[in-house]
Design a protein around this motif. Structure first.
Motif, PDB file in Angstrom:
ATOM      1  N   LEU A   1      54.287  52.465  29.423  1.00 53.98           N
ATOM      2  CA  LEU A   1      55.297  51.419  29.459  1.00 53.98           C
ATOM      3  C   LEU A   1      55.089  50.571  30.700  1.00 53.98           C
ATOM      4  O   LEU A   1      54.667  51.067  31.748  1.00 53.98           O
ATOM      5  N   GLY A   2      55.410  49.288  30.586  1.00 54.11           N
ATOM      6  CA  GLY A   2      55.326  48.398  31.741  1.00 54.11           C
ATOM      7  C   GLY A   2      56.241  47.204  31.535  1.00 54.11           C
ATOM      8  O   GLY A   2      56.410  46.734  30.416  1.00 54.11           O
ATOM      9  N   SER A   3      56.854  46.752  32.606  1.00 53.97           N
ATOM     10  CA  SER A   3      57.716  45.563  32.504  1.00 53.97           C
ATOM     11  C   SER A   3      57.600  44.727  33.767  1.00 53.97           C
ATOM     12  O   SER A   3      57.503  45.258  34.874  1.00 53.97           O
ATOM     13  N   ASP A   4      57.574  43.417  33.560  1.00 58.02           N
ATOM     14  CA  ASP A   4      57.440  42.452  34.657  1.00 58.02           C
ATOM     15  C   ASP A   4      56.296  42.816  35.596  1.00 58.02           C
ATOM     16  O   ASP A   4      56.453  42.854  36.813  1.00 58.02           O
ATOM     17  N   MET A   5      55.132  43.063  34.995  1.00 55.61           N
ATOM     18  CA  MET A   5      53.935  43.399  35.761  1.00 55.61           C
ATOM     19  C   MET A   5      52.989  42.213  35.907  1.00 55.61           C
ATOM     20  O   MET A   5      52.030  42.283  36.670  1.00 55.61           O
ATOM     21  N   LEU A   6      53.245  41.137  35.178  1.00 57.90           N
ATOM     22  CA  LEU A   6      52.247  40.073  35.042  1.00 57.90           C
ATOM     23  C   LEU A   6      52.578  38.874  35.927  1.00 57.90           C
ATOM     24  O   LEU A   6      52.783  37.763  35.440  1.00 57.90           O
ATOM     25  N   TYR A   7      52.615  39.102  37.225  1.00 59.23           N
ATOM     26  CA  TYR A   7      52.931  38.005  38.149  1.00 59.23           C
ATOM     27  C   TYR A   7      51.701  37.189  38.528  1.00 59.23           C
ATOM     28  O   TYR A   7      51.724  35.971  38.527  1.00 59.23           O
ATOM     29  N   GLU A   8      50.614  37.889  38.873  1.00 57.71           N
ATOM     30  CA  GLU A   8      49.447  37.219  39.437  1.00 57.71           C
ATOM     31  C   GLU A   8      48.180  37.557  38.654  1.00 57.71           C
ATOM     32  O   GLU A   8      47.809  38.723  38.547  1.00 57.71           O
ATOM     33  N   PRO A   9      47.500  36.538  38.094  1.00 56.65           N
ATOM     34  CA  PRO A   9      46.245  36.797  37.380  1.00 56.65           C
ATOM     35  C   PRO A   9      45.195  37.506  38.229  1.00 56.65           C
ATOM     36  O   PRO A   9      44.340  38.221  37.683  1.00 56.65           O
ATOM     37  N   ARG A  10      45.262  37.338  39.539  1.00 56.72           N
ATOM     38  CA  ARG A  10      44.272  38.011  40.396  1.00 56.72           C
ATOM     39  C   ARG A  10      44.403  39.531  40.333  1.00 56.72           C
ATOM     40  O   ARG A  10      43.484  40.264  40.709  1.00 56.72           O
TER      41      ARG A  10
END
Length: 295
Positions: A171-180
């Protein structure tokens, strides 16, 4: 220096000191943790609740985002408590970037998860996550482990799980802040999916920038992950029954599996989502969580 100038300097210094103290007090207030109780969106006289020790006034701009529960986590928990319950029931769960562990605790306390491992890069945050497991009376099935994406920290997951645990769901949530950060995330996912052949992942993300989401989906495709969006009709804020979350940003949930698994054992995966063995034909197929049919 004149007496008037001395008084003026003293007043300026005093005023500056007051401003610094006020700013410090406000920051301490923002970072202060206190118990917050969340109620599941269930029509019941006694709905399930989860109490989390967190800093609810924390803003994402403060750079300490792990110390509060965000909307994408509440949205994911809403899905898991309704249409997505079968993903968790009797399963071993691993949460990435879990922060204070709200979703993990909910899965362990109310959705019948067999075992839950809460992971994050911050040891301090994980200490609070363990407190939250204890606060909700499920510390017997919840463990924590430091996991910095793209490193050998992933070995701790295998050691933590021991031979008795084979994880079924990430499970994961709000993990996609920075493409780097995506190459390191993909590296960790590759390791986990290779170690646990039956693994699937559900990830929930607020769409703040379309290009960031597209970059993540492209990274998944390049790393041979099959991605399907789970379509959910979000309730307006005034109609939500629990796990109240903002609808300012659209929130997407994606189901992820390894492409090689789909080719050798595709029916198991697609039956779960589609109800038959139809080929969805690509990495970005939309699937309805309520009808089980392609959008």
């Amino acid at each position: 220096m004149s007496l008037l100038q001395e008084i003026s300097d003293d007043l300026a210094n005093c005023f500056a000191g007051m401003l610094v103290k006020k700013a410090k007090d406000e920051m301490e207030s923002i970072q202060e943790k206190r118990p917050v109780t969340y109620t599941a969106p269930v029509m019941s006289s006694d709905p399930p609740t989860v109490t989390i020790l967190e800093a609810p006034n924390l803003l994402s701009s403060n750079g300490d985002t792990g110390n509060r529960t965000w909307d994408a986590a509440l949205f994911l928990a809403t899905f898991l408590s309704t249409d997505g319950r079968h993903f968790v029931q009797d399963k071993s769960i691993l949460e990435l970037g879990a922060g204070l562990g709200f979703v993990s605790v909910f899965c362990g306390k109310h959705l019948g998860a067999r075992h839950v491992l809460v992971t994050d890069a911050s040891e301090g945050v994980l200490c609070t996550a363990q407190q939250n497991a204890e606060l909700n009376g499920i510390d017997d099935i919840v463990n924590t482990s430091v996991l910095q994406w793209g490193t050998q920290d992933v070995d701790r997951v295998y050691q933590n799980g021991s031979d008795a645990v084979s994880y079924d769901l990430i499970l994961g949530s709000d993990m996609l802040y920075e493409p780097r950060d995506f190459p390191a995330l993909m590296s960790t996912l590759q390791d986990l999916f290779a170690h646990y052949p039956k693994l699937q992942m559900l990830i929930s993300s607020a769409v703040r920038r379309e290009e960031t989401l597209e970059s993540f989906l492209d990274s998944c495709n390049e790393n041979f992950f099959h991605v399907e969006r789970v379509l959910i009709d979000p309730r307006p804020e005034e109609e939500q029954l629990g796990f109240f979350h903002s609808t300012f940003f659209e929130i997407h949930i994606y189901l992820i599996a390894k492409k090689c698994r789909l080719m050798t054992n595709g029916r198991e995966f697609l039956d779960l989502m589609l109800g038959d063995d139809k080929n969805t034909g690509g990495p970005k197929t939309c699937v309805s969580a309520t009808t089980g049919q392609p959008a």
